[in-house]
Design a protein around this motif. Structure first.
Motif, PDB file in Angstrom:
ATOM      1  N   GLY A   1       0.803  -1.217   0.000  1.00  0.00           N
ATOM      2  CA  GLY A   1       0.000   0.000   0.000  1.00  0.00           C
ATOM      3  C   GLY A   1       0.832   1.261   0.000  1.00  0.00           C
ATOM      4  N   PRO A   2       0.188   2.422  -0.045  1.00  0.00           N
ATOM      5  CA  PRO A   2       0.895   3.703  -0.132  1.00  0.00           C
ATOM      6  C   PRO A   2       1.731   3.994   1.118  1.00  0.00           C
TER       7      PRO A   2
ATOM      8  N   THR B   1       5.399  10.553  -6.798  1.00  0.00           N
ATOM      9  CA  THR B   1       5.718  11.982  -6.802  1.00  0.00           C
ATOM     10  C   THR B   1       7.210  12.150  -7.050  1.00  0.00           C
ATOM     11  N   ASP B   2       7.586  13.292  -7.604  1.00  0.00           N
ATOM     12  CA  ASP B   2       9.006  13.587  -7.762  1.00  0.00           C
ATOM     13  C   ASP B   2       9.640  13.827  -6.391  1.00  0.00           C
ATOM     14  N   PRO B   3      10.912  13.506  -6.222  1.00  0.00           N
ATOM     15  CA  PRO B   3      11.590  13.844  -4.968  1.00  0.00           C
ATOM     16  C   PRO B   3      11.523  15.348  -4.724  1.00  0.00           C
ATOM     17  N   ALA B   4      11.340  15.713  -3.457  1.00  0.00           N
ATOM     18  CA  ALA B   4      11.214  17.118  -3.088  1.00  0.00           C
ATOM     19  C   ALA B   4      11.913  17.360  -1.760  1.00  0.00           C
ATOM     20  N   VAL B   5      12.129  18.630  -1.436  1.00  0.00           N
ATOM     21  CA  VAL B   5      12.692  18.997  -0.135  1.00  0.00           C
ATOM     22  C   VAL B   5      11.764  20.020   0.505  1.00  0.00           C
ATOM     23  N   ASP B   6      11.324  19.731   1.731  1.00  0.00           N
ATOM     24  CA  ASP B   6      10.347  20.589   2.406  1.00  0.00           C
ATOM     25  C   ASP B   6      10.501  20.470   3.913  1.00  0.00           C
ATOM     26  N   ARG B   7       9.933  21.444   4.607  1.00  0.00           N
ATOM     27  CA  ARG B   7       9.788  21.319   6.053  1.00  0.00           C
ATOM     28  C   ARG B   7       8.662  20.334   6.346  1.00  0.00           C
ATOM     29  N   PRO B   8       8.854  19.439   7.300  1.00  0.00           N
ATOM     30  CA  PRO B   8       7.833  18.436   7.583  1.00  0.00           C
ATOM     31  C   PRO B   8       6.449  19.016   7.842  1.00  0.00           C
ATOM     32  N   ALA B   9       6.378  20.120   8.572  1.00  0.00           N
ATOM     33  CA  ALA B   9       5.072  20.702   8.871  1.00  0.00           C
ATOM     34  C   ALA B   9       4.337  21.145   7.614  1.00  0.00           C
ATOM     35  N   ASP B  10       5.095  21.502   6.579  1.00  0.00           N
ATOM     36  CA  ASP B  10       4.473  21.993   5.342  1.00  0.00           C
ATOM     37  C   ASP B  10       3.879  20.879   4.499  1.00  0.00           C
ATOM     38  N   ILE B  11       4.270  19.637   4.755  1.00  0.00           N
ATOM     39  CA  ILE B  11       3.740  18.519   3.962  1.00  0.00           C
ATOM     40  C   ILE B  11       2.874  17.590   4.808  1.00  0.00           C
ATOM     41  N   ALA B  12       2.541  18.030   6.011  1.00  0.00           N
ATOM     42  CA  ALA B  12       1.803  17.167   6.944  1.00  0.00           C
ATOM     43  C   ALA B  12       0.490  16.673   6.341  1.00  0.00           C
ATOM     44  N   ASP B  13      -0.227  17.539   5.642  1.00  0.00           N
ATOM     45  CA  ASP B  13      -1.510  17.129   5.058  1.00  0.00           C
ATOM     46  C   ASP B  13      -1.310  16.113   3.936  1.00  0.00           C
ATOM     47  N   GLU B  14      -0.218  16.253   3.165  1.00  0.00           N
ATOM     48  CA  GLU B  14       0.032  15.355   2.038  1.00  0.00           C
ATOM     49  C   GLU B  14       0.409  13.946   2.478  1.00  0.00           C
ATOM     50  N   VAL B  15       1.032  13.827   3.652  1.00  0.00           N
ATOM     51  CA  VAL B  15       1.500  12.510   4.105  1.00  0.00           C
ATOM     52  C   VAL B  15       0.685  11.976   5.268  1.00  0.00           C
ATOM     53  N   ALA B  16      -0.370  12.679   5.637  1.00  0.00           N
ATOM     54  CA  ALA B  16      -1.177  12.270   6.798  1.00  0.00           C
ATOM     55  C   ALA B  16      -1.718  10.860   6.623  1.00  0.00           C
ATOM     56  N   GLY B  17      -1.537  10.049   7.650  1.00  0.00           N
ATOM     57  CA  GLY B  17      -2.061   8.690   7.657  1.00  0.00           C
ATOM     58  C   GLY B  17      -1.218   7.669   6.922  1.00  0.00           C
ATOM     59  N   LEU B  18      -0.111   8.111   6.341  1.00  0.00           N
ATOM     60  CA  LEU B  18       0.729   7.180   5.589  1.00  0.00           C
ATOM     61  C   LEU B  18       1.874   6.655   6.447  1.00  0.00           C
ATOM     62  N   PRO B  19       2.192   5.374   6.345  1.00  0.00           N
ATOM     63  CA  PRO B  19       3.421   4.882   6.960  1.00  0.00           C
ATOM     64  C   PRO B  19       4.613   5.592   6.330  1.00  0.00           C
TER      65      PRO B  19
ATOM     66  N   ALA C   1      12.083  10.667   8.580  1.00  0.00           N
ATOM     67  CA  ALA C   1      10.790  10.482   9.240  1.00  0.00           C
ATOM     68  C   ALA C   1      10.959  10.306  10.747  1.00  0.00           C
ATOM     69  N   LEU C   2      12.025   9.631  11.166  1.00  0.00           N
ATOM     70  CA  LEU C   2      12.253   9.428  12.597  1.00  0.00           C
ATOM     71  C   LEU C   2      12.471  10.744  13.346  1.00  0.00           C
ATOM     72  N   LEU C   3      12.974  11.747  12.654  1.00  0.00           N
ATOM     73  CA  LEU C   3      13.265  13.033  13.298  1.00  0.00           C
ATOM     74  C   LEU C   3      12.023  13.859  13.576  1.00  0.00           C
ATOM     75  N   TYR C   4      10.906  13.545  12.899  1.00  0.00           N
ATOM     76  CA  TYR C   4       9.718  14.405  12.998  1.00  0.00           C
ATOM     77  C   TYR C   4       8.478  13.555  13.234  1.00  0.00           C
ATOM     78  N   PRO C   5       8.338  13.015  14.447  1.00  0.00           N
ATOM     79  CA  PRO C   5       7.224  12.108  14.740  1.00  0.00           C
ATOM     80  C   PRO C   5       5.850  12.767  14.645  1.00  0.00           C
ATOM     81  N   ASP C   6       5.786  14.087  14.792  1.00  0.00           N
ATOM     82  CA  ASP C   6       4.482  14.748  14.662  1.00  0.00           C
ATOM     83  C   ASP C   6       3.942  14.626  13.240  1.00  0.00           C
ATOM     84  N   THR C   7       4.836  14.667  12.267  1.00  0.00           N
ATOM     85  CA  THR C   7       4.431  14.547  10.864  1.00  0.00           C
ATOM     86  C   THR C   7       4.400  13.099  10.408  1.00  0.00           C
ATOM     87  N   PHE C   8       5.327  12.291  10.946  1.00  0.00           N
ATOM     88  CA  PHE C   8       5.447  10.883  10.540  1.00  0.00           C
ATOM     89  C   PHE C   8       5.326   9.986  11.776  1.00  0.00           C
ATOM     90  N   PRO C   9       4.114   9.735  12.256  1.00  0.00           N
ATOM     91  CA  PRO C   9       3.958   8.979  13.508  1.00  0.00           C
ATOM     92  C   PRO C   9       4.210   7.475  13.373  1.00  0.00           C
TER      93      PRO C   9
END
Length: 217
Positions: A107-108, A133-151, A157-165
């Protein structure tokens, strides 16, 4: 076939040999400040472990990032040098793709590596072999909605558990995964990218804006 794979786009200095059927030797060390010092000894170690010489290699696979400028260019320049010296092709593979392939998730999901400056290099995948998606560079908080709910996979990802739980292994890319993915794609007739870096942003060291050029009269 004997592919030598290497990657220095992340803190991992990783090397592997693939004979077209399986990985026959590999080495990985994590040290973000010693890419140049560790890479060639790792290549020697892997070749020695397989009982082979460098001139037995028929192709090179190198991680093209995205990654920080200094580390990434070590692997790319080494791969280019080997390719020229041996007269063999050099294939690029996106480092994020290598992480996704090793994760082998259903899955995604999203892959994120540490881009420093409180940012991540990232991309979304529909499965372990398909980036959507193409590789990108962003602040985790700015992409939180795009990656919400995804493993998520990767050290970023380990550095930003709020965005990547929900983070899964592996933390760092392995050349073994890069080599296996490259072999699979080559066998399927897929054209691999050129060994050119995915920096995604300018290097930290830049010429000052008001730099004054002095030429002799």
């Amino acid at each position: 076939m004997l592919l030598l794979a290497l990657d220095t786009a992340t803190p991992a200095v990783t090397v592997a040999l693939h004979d077209g059927e399986a990985v026959i030797a590999s080495s990985s060390q994590v040290d973000a400040r010693r890419h140049g010092e560790l890479l060639l000894p790792a290549v020697d170690h892997v070749l020695d472990g397989a009982g082979l010489r460098l001139d037995a290699v028929t192709g090179i696979v190198v991680g093209i990032g995205p990654g920080p400028y200094t580390g990434l260019r070590v692997g790319l320049m080494t791969a280019d040098t080997f390719g020229l010296a041996l007269g063999v092709p050099v294939h690029g593979v996106c480092t994020l793709d290598g992480l996704a392939y090793a994760a082998d998730l259903d899955g995604p999901f999203v892959v994120a590596t540490d881009a420093r400056r409180k940012e991540v290099y990232w991309a979304r995948y529909s499965d372990s072999r398909t980036r959507v998606t193409d590789p990108a560079v962003d602040r985790p908080a700015d992409i939180a909605d795009e990656v919400a709910g995804l493993p998520a996979v990767g050290a970023g990802a380990l550095l930003y558990p709020d965005t990547f739980p929900a983070v899964h292994e592996p933390e760092h890319v392995s050349a073994a995964a890069l080599a296996s993915l490259a072999v699979e794609r080559l066998a399927a007739g897929v054209e691999l990218p050129a060994p050119r870096p995915l920096y995604l942003r300018r290097p930290d060291a830049q010429v000052p804006k008001n730099y004054k050029v002095v030429t002799p009269k």
